[in-house]
Write a protein that holds these residues in place. Structure first.
Motif, PDB file in Angstrom:
ATOM      1  N   PHE A  69     -27.426 -27.896   9.091  1.00 46.16           N
ATOM      2  CA  PHE A  69     -26.131 -27.842   9.568  1.00 46.16           C
ATOM      3  C   PHE A  69     -25.435 -26.512   9.815  1.00 46.16           C
ATOM      4  O   PHE A  69     -24.734 -26.354  10.624  1.00 46.16           O
ATOM      5  N   ALA A  79     -23.774 -20.375  13.007  1.00 44.05           N
ATOM      6  CA  ALA A  79     -23.196 -21.630  13.740  1.00 44.05           C
ATOM      7  C   ALA A  79     -23.207 -22.709  12.718  1.00 44.05           C
ATOM      8  O   ALA A  79     -24.093 -22.896  11.838  1.00 44.05           O
ATOM      9  N   ARG A  81     -22.479 -26.700  12.248  1.00 44.47           N
ATOM     10  CA  ARG A  81     -22.246 -27.988  12.996  1.00 44.47           C
ATOM     11  C   ARG A  81     -21.470 -28.813  12.101  1.00 44.47           C
ATOM     12  O   ARG A  81     -22.132 -29.921  11.769  1.00 44.47           O
ATOM     13  N   GLU A 125     -18.252 -25.748  21.383  1.00 46.21           N
ATOM     14  CA  GLU A 125     -19.152 -27.002  21.984  1.00 46.21           C
ATOM     15  C   GLU A 125     -19.663 -27.761  20.715  1.00 46.21           C
ATOM     16  O   GLU A 125     -20.835 -28.046  20.333  1.00 46.21           O
ATOM     17  N   GLY A 126     -18.524 -28.269  20.205  1.00 49.20           N
ATOM     18  CA  GLY A 126     -18.936 -29.227  18.729  1.00 49.20           C
ATOM     19  C   GLY A 126     -19.284 -28.670  17.544  1.00 49.20           C
ATOM     20  O   GLY A 126     -19.692 -29.166  16.890  1.00 49.20           O
ATOM     21  N   GLU A 127     -19.105 -27.272  17.423  1.00 49.60           N
ATOM     22  CA  GLU A 127     -19.411 -26.612  16.344  1.00 49.60           C
ATOM     23  C   GLU A 127     -18.462 -25.341  16.005  1.00 49.60           C
ATOM     24  O   GLU A 127     -17.513 -25.105  16.871  1.00 49.60           O
ATOM     25  N   ARG A 129     -18.414 -21.340  15.289  1.00 50.02           N
ATOM     26  CA  ARG A 129     -19.286 -20.212  15.545  1.00 50.02           C
ATOM     27  C   ARG A 129     -18.538 -18.822  14.722  1.00 50.02           C
ATOM     28  O   ARG A 129     -17.366 -18.729  14.931  1.00 50.02           O
TER      29      ARG A 129
END
Length: 300
Positions: A69, A79, A81, A125-127, A129
């Motif tokens: 993840f 990154a 997640r 975008e869903g994560e 950074r």
């Protein structure tokens, strides 16, 4: 935020008589992610992050997920997640538009390895950074050897979060029995850091419901945390109940006590840190991770 020490870190290194050791340790600080570090991150199931909330309070929190993840898609980016739960004290700032200064530490208790990554985080975008400014490994001292037993399924309904100005008796017992905690701190320029602290159960000393003290042991002489506290006393602590996933978040102000006599009272301590609690946020079963009880022979 650079790979150079800031004035607070340099001042503590000088006072501790550790300038030469600090200069040697500085060679390990990178502004990009080496391949071996990327591989280490990819195997983690937890990442502790430190940041300031919208009111300027400093908190430490935990993000979890299955191995993989956390990744490094390139040498300047981490990154993650995962997203903080709405009741996380850092949820608002970690998911806000734009970049937020953060410190992060990844620990592998089974092998007693740890790595710190500092920089700026933004949602994408869903994560999350993380744009990297500093990457460096730390020594294995005072990491209790543990293994992850499992990732618990997300609870449909958790007990409510409890906010108090000081530790309750049950929370005092949890802190006093802990062998691990995480500390978030920051510099006056806004940069952040997250670090690991460990010791035998009882190394976190609850001297009052709103006051915790702990020994500062010999380490790699970077003094990132103490250097931050020398310039900005705001700090955050995270104590985890490894058995049921309760996260105990504390925010307040910390002060370093350089008294040799006080440090001498605890084996191996070089100085003491006093943490004045201003707010406690208890989140029952907030972490999905469950860890095995350590074998005392494998501790520290």
């Amino acid at each position: 935020m650079t790979t150079d020490y800031h004035p607070g870190e340099r001042g503590v290194q000088r006072r501790a008589g550790a300038l030469a050791r600090a200069d040697h340790a500085q060679r390990a600080i990178r502004d990009r992610i080496p391949e071996v570090a990327a591989g280490f991150l990819a195997g983690r199931t937890t990442l502790v992050v430190g940041a300031r909330d919208a009111a300027g309070r400093v908190w430490a929190s935990q993000l979890t997920g299955p191995a993989g993840f956390v990744t490094a898609p390139d040498e300047r980016t981490v990154a993650v997640r995962a997203a903080p739960d709405p009741d996380d004290p850092l949820a608002e700032v970690l998911t806000a538009a734009g970049e937020t200064p953060v410190g992060a530490v990844a620990v592998e208790p089974a092998t007693r390895r740890r790595m710190r990554v500092n920089g700026w985080v933004r949602p994408a975008e869903g994560e999350l950074r993380l744009r990297v400014a500093q990457v460096y490994a730390n020594c294995p001292r005072h990491i209790t050897r543990r293994v992850v037993t499992h990732l618990a399924p997300a609870a449909r309904r958790r007990p409510p979060v409890r906010v108090t100005p000081a530790l309750t008796p049950a929370q005092q017992a949890l802190v006093a029995a802990a062998d691990t905690c995480f500390v978030a701190s920051g510099d006056l320029d806004g940069s952040m850091d997250a670090s690991h602290r460990g010791g035998p159960p009882g190394f976190l000393r609850v001297t009052a419901p709103d006051l915790i003290s702990w020994p500062d042991y010999r380490g790699n002489a970077m003094y990132m945390t103490l250097g931050n506290l020398a310039r900005d006393p705001r700090a955050g602590l995270l104590v985890v109940d490894w058995a049921d996933g309760t996260l105990l978040h504390l925010t307040g102000r910390a002060r370093v006590d350089w008294s040799p006599a006080r440090a001498a009272a605890l084996d191996g301590a070089e100085r003491m840190v006093d943490f004045q609690i201003e707010r406690v946020l208890a989140r029952p079963a907030a972490s999905a991770l469950r860890w095995a009880t350590p074998d005392p022979a494998d501790a520290h």
